[in-house]
Each structure stands twice: as C-alpha cells, then as structure tokens.
Design an enzyme around this catalytic site. Structure first.
Site, PDB file in Angstrom:
ATOM      1  NE  ARG A  57      -8.920  -6.085  -2.509  1.00  0.00           N
ATOM      2  CZ  ARG A  57      -8.920  -5.090  -3.389  1.00  0.00           C
ATOM      3  NH1 ARG A  57      -8.315  -5.242  -4.536  1.00  0.00           N
ATOM      4  NH2 ARG A  57      -9.506  -3.955  -3.120  1.00  0.00           N
ATOM      5  CE  LYS A  66       0.323  -6.598  -6.354  1.00  0.00           C
ATOM      6  NZ  LYS A  66       1.711  -6.160  -6.152  1.00  0.00           N
ATOM      7  CD  GLU A 110       7.677  -3.962  -1.060  1.00  0.00           C
ATOM      8  OE1 GLU A 110       6.550  -3.608  -0.711  1.00  0.00           O
ATOM      9  OE2 GLU A 110       8.042  -3.924  -2.250  1.00  0.00           O
ATOM     10  CD  GLU A 131      10.744  -1.458  -7.345  1.00  0.00           C
ATOM     11  OE1 GLU A 131      10.341  -0.495  -6.688  1.00  0.00           O
ATOM     12  OE2 GLU A 131      10.104  -2.523  -7.435  1.00  0.00           O
ATOM     13  CD1 TRP A 159      -3.279  -4.450   5.446  1.00  0.00           C
ATOM     14  CD2 TRP A 159      -4.309  -2.502   5.795  1.00  0.00           C
ATOM     15  NE1 TRP A 159      -2.322  -3.497   5.658  1.00  0.00           N
ATOM     16  CE2 TRP A 159      -2.915  -2.293   5.875  1.00  0.00           C
ATOM     17  CE3 TRP A 159      -5.151  -1.407   5.979  1.00  0.00           C
ATOM     18  CZ2 TRP A 159      -2.348  -1.049   6.133  1.00  0.00           C
ATOM     19  CZ3 TRP A 159      -4.591  -0.168   6.240  1.00  0.00           C
ATOM     20  CH2 TRP A 159      -3.195  -0.003   6.316  1.00  0.00           C
ATOM     21  CG  HIS A 207      26.194  16.310  -1.387  1.00  0.00           C
ATOM     22  ND1 HIS A 207      26.990  17.446  -1.359  1.00  0.00           N
ATOM     23  CD2 HIS A 207      26.211  15.885  -2.672  1.00  0.00           C
ATOM     24  CE1 HIS A 207      27.446  17.700  -2.577  1.00  0.00           C
ATOM     25  NE2 HIS A 207      26.982  16.758  -3.388  1.00  0.00           N
ATOM     26  CG  ASN A 210     -12.323  -3.055   0.562  1.00  0.00           C
ATOM     27  OD1 ASN A 210     -11.617  -2.366   1.296  1.00  0.00           O
ATOM     28  ND2 ASN A 210     -11.988  -3.353  -0.684  1.00  0.00           N
ATOM     29  N   GLY A 211     -13.441  -0.725   2.948  1.00  0.00           N
ATOM     30  CA  GLY A 211     -13.548   0.741   2.897  1.00  0.00           C
ATOM     31  C   GLY A 211     -13.624   1.294   4.312  1.00  0.00           C
ATOM     32  CB  CYS A 214     -10.602  -5.349   3.128  1.00  0.00           C
ATOM     33  SG  CYS A 214     -10.169  -4.588   4.683  1.00  0.00           S
ATOM     34  CE  LYS A 228       9.452  -4.487  -4.561  1.00  0.00           C
ATOM     35  NZ  LYS A 228       8.729  -3.655  -5.484  1.00  0.00           N
TER      36      LYS A 228
HETATM   37  C1  F6R Z   1       5.898  -2.079  -3.533  1.00  0.00           C
HETATM   38  C2  F6R Z   1       4.524  -1.899  -3.917  1.00  0.00           C
HETATM   39  C3  F6R Z   1       3.883  -0.595  -3.635  1.00  0.00           C
HETATM   40  C4  F6R Z   1       2.973  -0.206  -4.809  1.00  0.00           C
HETATM   41  C5  F6R Z   1       2.179   1.054  -4.460  1.00  0.00           C
HETATM   42  C6  F6R Z   1       1.333   1.516  -5.622  1.00  0.00           C
HETATM   43  O1  F6R Z   1       6.378  -3.332  -3.910  1.00  0.00           O
HETATM   44  O2  F6R Z   1       3.905  -2.779  -4.438  1.00  0.00           O
HETATM   45  O3  F6R Z   1       4.806   0.396  -3.365  1.00  0.00           O
HETATM   46  O4  F6R Z   1       3.770  -0.005  -5.922  1.00  0.00           O
HETATM   47  O5  F6R Z   1       1.348   0.802  -3.368  1.00  0.00           O
HETATM   48  O6  F6R Z   1       0.414   0.538  -5.999  1.00  0.00           O
HETATM   49  P1  F6R Z   1      -0.310   0.590  -7.379  1.00  0.00           P
HETATM   50  O7  F6R Z   1       0.708   0.408  -8.441  1.00  0.00           O
HETATM   51  O8  F6R Z   1      -1.313  -0.520  -7.334  1.00  0.00           O
HETATM   52  O9  F6R Z   1      -0.965   1.942  -7.488  1.00  0.00           O
END
Ligand code: F6R
Length: 618
Positions: free
Chosen positions: A27, A613, A498, A491, A85, A514, A111-112, A2, A495
């Site tokens: 957010r 995010k 997601e 990674e 969110w 395995h 937010n929270g 949020c 990517k």
């Molecule tokens: C994936 C992504 C998430 C963040 C994770 C940690 O693209 O962005 O997996 O890496 O939520 O976020 P931070 O780095 O802000 O602690």
C-alpha cells in the site's frame, strides 16, 4: 495508499505490527513507523507518558524499520503502525507516521488526506508546535485541542472539523488500554481475536490470528479495548455491526518458496482461475450462473448497453471483456477509465449496466465513477477481489473474482480472474440473447481446459527468463496485439514499464503504420501476440512490416505454428484455445517476461518505485 495496523491484546505487539506492516507494504513503502505503549504504564494512569510511549520510524521500506528496531526490547501489548505513500510532505523520518500532538501523548496513524489541514492549522494557532509537514499531524493537534479526558469524544469532535478522507487509529498515553479508530474513505477492518483486537487497512495482517472481522463503514468510529469493542457513528450514536468470516488463509498471503510475491501470484493463476469459475456455470444449459448479479432475467434482457469502469490493469481486463461481451452477448460495451468517466457527462439510463472492476475494491476513481453511475440510475455491479471492500459494498451486487490476496504491486492473477468473470457474464447475457446452447457448452469446455493450459505456459518459465536476460538492456519496447489480444499487449506493456522502468508502448497491430512504426529500429524490440485466430493473417502482415524495419521480434504464437519461427528472433508457444479465451493464456508469457526482466535488472519487483497498489487518492 498507506497501510495501517494496530493491535491491542495480550500478545507482544511489536512482531504483530511489523509483520502486519510487511503484509501491507504493497500500500506504500516510502517510510514506516511504529508506536507502542509499554505495559508498565498500564497500572499507573499518571505515569510520565514520554517514558511509556515508544515511537520508532524509518525512511524506506519495512526492512529499514526492522533494522532500526533490532536490539531494542519493548514490553508492549498495544501499539499502532503505519507504512506510508507520501502525499503531503516529502519522504523524511519526521513525516513518517505515527504522529503526535504537542504533549506527545496523542499518537495517531492516518491513511487518507485532510484537505482542510491549512485552515485547521490556522484555527489551532501558533501555540501548537509541528514536527512534520504532513496533514495528518494537524489531526493529532486537533484531537489534542478537543481532548478533555475522553479520547473518543475528542476524536469525534476533531473529525467533525475535518474535510477529506481518513482511515485512522489513535491512542493516548493516559489510556493505555484504549484505541480509537475511524473511517471515512479509507478502509479499515477490525479483527476479533480472543481478548484481543486488530485494526488494519485490510485483513492480511490478522489472518494468522483470526478470520472473524468487522468491516468499518464510512462515518463509523470504533473504541477498542482489550475486552471490548464499541462502535458509534460520527454523532456518537451506538451502532451494531455484523461480523464476517474471511476466507483467505494465512498461507495464501505468503511467498510459499517463491522469490517474490509477483512470481508466486503468476504461478497461482491455474489454481485461482478454477476458484473463480467453480460453481458458476451450468454445463447442460451451456450458460454461466453468477447469482450475485442480483438482476431478474427481465432486467437482464432490458440491458441495452454495458459500461465497464476500471483503472490500470483492471481496465485492460475490461477491454478484453468488451470483446467477449460484444461477441457472445451482442450488447454494445464501452470501457471507461474511471478517472475520465467521473469528470465527463456520461450518458446513462436505466437500461445501462455498469460494472466497476477492481482488485482492491478501494480505487478512489473507480469508486467515485460507480457512485456517479448509480446516481444516474444505471444498474451498478462490482467485479472485485477484496471481500468487504468499499466497491464491493457500494455496488448493488456483483461477483468476487476469488484470486486470493494479491500482494505484489503489479497485478497479475487479478487480471486473468477479472477476465474470466467478464467472460462468464458475457456468456450469461449471451445465452439470454442469441447465443446457442452448443456454443455456450463449447466455450465452457474450453474454459475448463484453461488451468491445465496455463500450466503449460508457465512451464516455459526458464525459457522466458533467458529471453528476459537477452533483451533486458533494450531501453524501449513495443507491444503489438489485435482484437482480443490488444488488451493483452497493453497489459504486457504496463507490466514491463511498471516493474522494470523500461519505456514501453502498446499499439493495436493495425495502428502501427499510422505513426508508431517510425520508432522501430534494431534497438527497439517488438513483442507481438500472433496466435491462430481470425486476425492471424492481419497480425502476420503487421509483423512482416516490423521485420522489414529490422526491429527484433518476440512472438507469442500458437503451438505448431511453424511459420512463426521464420518471422521472429524468438517465439513463445502457447496452446490453442477459443479466440475469446486467448487473453487467459497469452498474458502469462508477458507477465513472466516483465518479471524476469525486472529481476535481471535488479529492480524491487514487488515494490516498484513511486507506486502503491491500492490507489485510494485521486
Ligand atoms: C498494475 C496495477 C494497477 C491497478 C490499478 C487498479 O499492475 O496493479 O494498474 O490495476 O491501480 O487497481 P484496482 O484493480 O485495485 O482498482
């Protein structure tokens, strides 16, 4: 999760709020809303509040809110806004913020999570009429319950009853020049302009107006008017705060001609990598110098174990860091996913160094994990992007990764910059242990070449776009890597899944036989990293195994590796570098592949479904 933005000053509030929401959309983006106190109410305290407070909310992204606001005109220099969110209550207009009390005069954005909202609701009794299913609305009614003409006092009394977390902005129709804001567990930054104030979840909404900010700490409440800022603690005692200067500029928070923030951030990497390493190494001594570590040489030498704690992409940077640390510094390293670390009984002592790694610096699990590590007596340091964020402040030192604002939900440049900082730490510890000056110098020279080499990888953007179009209809992908490239594979897979919603998995090359090999078929492409390093022959054998199962193969290979083309349907070549530096180059084609696949499939690249995010809830 949020995003909150509030403005009080002399400018028209609505554009500032809506643009601010766009900056905070990463957010959360399932609904959004704005509430404004119109200027005509400022002279008459007793005006009918329903005529003076305007609240507009819409389900979906900020564009939907914008659309709804079109054609409406407001004369207002004071308002609050929110992008949501969902946690409590579905995605509906009535659950969107801002929320109000029964009178419609108390308006808040939150937010929270108010954990005890059911008990509070019960306590308030049946005389209160609720218009949403949210925990946040209960807080508006609780403030109403305590309100006797003093908004700050009512907020303080209400917060004393709350269990949970909040970043909160509250206004009242009877106080058209007063904003109350409070923080516990959800970040809030106050921007100080000329006779104007901004309050937001991070500094990006205010970058165009001011760089002077105050970071509100947990347990602090700010009373903000056009002329004045007054900060107290939850016991209503005055607090004096220092102002900080934000280094990010307005342009760095814009798309700068790119179609999406994600693409812009991928292309930022050569520049921001330089920002991360600049001034942080000593060429002659072949070592790094990360002053923020805040440890004496003797303390550094006493470290017997390093634990890297992070979530998601940051945890894959940590895995790359493990290879670097163990190889260069000879110190055993564990990588712990924060949500697991916090609920087991980690063995930690005062010879353990813990790094919390986080782009946002607000990830709830990472924050809780570092607090636990601190409680157990470890040295706890941060590797963080957002300046002044909670993890940066909760740790006893550490390093900012200087990636600039990362606004696409999918993390890209933060990964490479975190990895670069971990490399510098590995080098710094290595040089205190057994690493020779010559090896240190060689590594620094190779690191200095990475930004130019990154540009060579990015120059293959069009080719990678073609590959994305070729493979976009495959419902599954397997990513393979070994050694330092295993986290790269993880990674790349994250990517892809997601932002495209294509199922993908990543496996360490040696693990494939395995179990995962059973998945392979001509409809199950394998994306493998097979650069020229000490595991090259091993990786090659793994790819032969894939080929034998007729799965299509896309390779990331080192320039000049003619054999790669014989093995794979498609090859993306990257320049050679030292093995420990490979993640800094090899991740880029995978980022671009995920990006172009998502675009080709018509996905909302910067705001993929269900995600936010900054994950500030457990
Ligand atoms: C994936 C992504 C998430 C963040 C994770 C940690 O693209 O962005 O997996 O890496 O939520 O976020 P931070 O780095 O802000 O602690």
């Amino acid at each position: 999760m949020c995003g909150i933005v509030a403005y009080i000053g002399s400018k028209q509030a609505l554009p500032i709020l809506v643009n601010g929401l766009r900056r905070l959309e990463y957010r959360g983006y399932d609904s959004a809303g704005v509430a404004l106190i119109e200027n005509r109410s400022q002279s008459t305290e007793s005006r009918n509040p329903e005529a003076s407070i305007q609240c507009v909310r819409a389900v979906g992204k900020i564009d939907n809110l914008s659309e709804k606001l079109k054609g409406q005109s407001f004369d207002s220099t004071f308002g609050i806004a929110h992008t949501r969110w969902a946690t409590h209550g579905g995605v509906t207009e009535s659950n969107a913020h801002p929320h109000s009390d029964c009178s419609g005069k108390i308006i808040l954005a939150h937010n929270g999570i108010i954990e005890n909202y059911r008990e509070l609701k019960e306590k308030l009794g049946s005389s209160h009429i609720y218009k949403s299913e949210t925990d946040s609305e209960v807080l508006a009614h609780l403030i109403e319950f305590y309100y006797r003409g003093d908004l700050r006092k009512a907020v303080l009394e209400a917060l004393a009853q709350v269990c949970g977390t909040y970043g909160l902005v509250v206004m009242h129709g009877d106080h058209p020049s007063l904003l109350v804001s409070a923080r516990l567990g959800s970040p809030l930054v106050i921007g100080l302009g000329e006779q104007e104030y901004f309050v937001a979840s991070d500094a990006t909404p205010m970058l165009a107006y001011t760089k002077k900010v105050i970071f509100l700490e947990d347990g602090e409440v700010a009373e903000v008017s056009r002329e004045n800022l007054h900060i107290v603690n939850l016991k209503d005692q005055n607090i004096t705060k220092q102002t900080s200067q934000i280094e990010w500029d307005e342009a760095s928070a814009q798309k700068q001609g790119f179609d999406h923030f994600m693409l812009k951030e991928i292309f930022d990497q050569p520049t921001v990598l330089q920002d991360a390493i600049r001034g942080r190494y000593k060429t002659e001594e072949g070592t790094a110098h990360l002053a923020g570590l805040n440890m004496t040489d003797a303390e550094m030498r006493s470290i017997k174990r390093v634990i890297l704690i992070a979530c998601g992409t940051a945890s894959y940077a940590a895995m790359a860091g493990k290879y670097m640390f163990e190889r260069l510094a000879g110190i055993p390293v564990e990588v712990d996913v924060a949500s697991e670390f916090r609920y087991r009984d980690p063995i930690i002592d005062n010879q353990t160094l813990v790094f919390g790694i986080s782009q946002s610096g607000e990830t709830a699990d990472t924050l809780a994990a570092i607090k636990e590590a601190k409680r157990k007596g470890a040295f706890v340091r941060g590797i963080v992007n957002v300046v002044g964020s909670t993890i940066a402040r909760e740790t006893d030192g550490g390093t900012y990764i200087h990636a600039g604002p990362e606004l696409a939900v999918a993390s890209t440049k933060a990964f490479t910059n975190m990895t670069a900082i971990l490399l510098l730490y590995a080098l710094q510890f290595g040089r205190l242990n057994k690493l020779s000056v010559a090896t240190g110098q060689r590594l620094l020279a190779a690191l200095a070449e990475i930004p130019e080499k990154m540009k060579l990888v990015l120059a293959q953007n069009e080719k990678i776009k073609e590959l994305a179009n070729k493979y976009k209809n495959n419902p599954n992908f397997l990513f393979l890597g070994r050694g330092v490239n295993f986290p790269v594979a993880l990674e790349g897979s994250l990517k892809l899944k997601e932002i495209t919603y294509i199922h993908s998995e990543a496996v360490a090359g040696g693990e494939m036989k395995h179990g995962p090999i059973a998945l392979l078929s001509p409809m199950f492409p394998v994306f493998a990293i097979m650069t020229k390093n000490q595991l090259y022959d091993k990786m090659r054998s793994n790819i032969e195994e894939v080929k034998a199962r007729k799965a299509p193969i896309i390779l990331v290979a080192t320039e000049g590796d003619l054999g790669a083309a014989e093995l794979a349907q498609d090859v993306i070549f990257v320049p050679p570098t030292m093995e420990v530096l490979e993640p800094l180059l090899n991740t880029l084609p995978l980022q671009l592949f995920a990006y172009h696949t998502a675009v080709a499939l018509g996905r909302d690249v910067d705001r993929p479904r269900n995600l936010a995010k900054s994950v500030t809830v457990e």
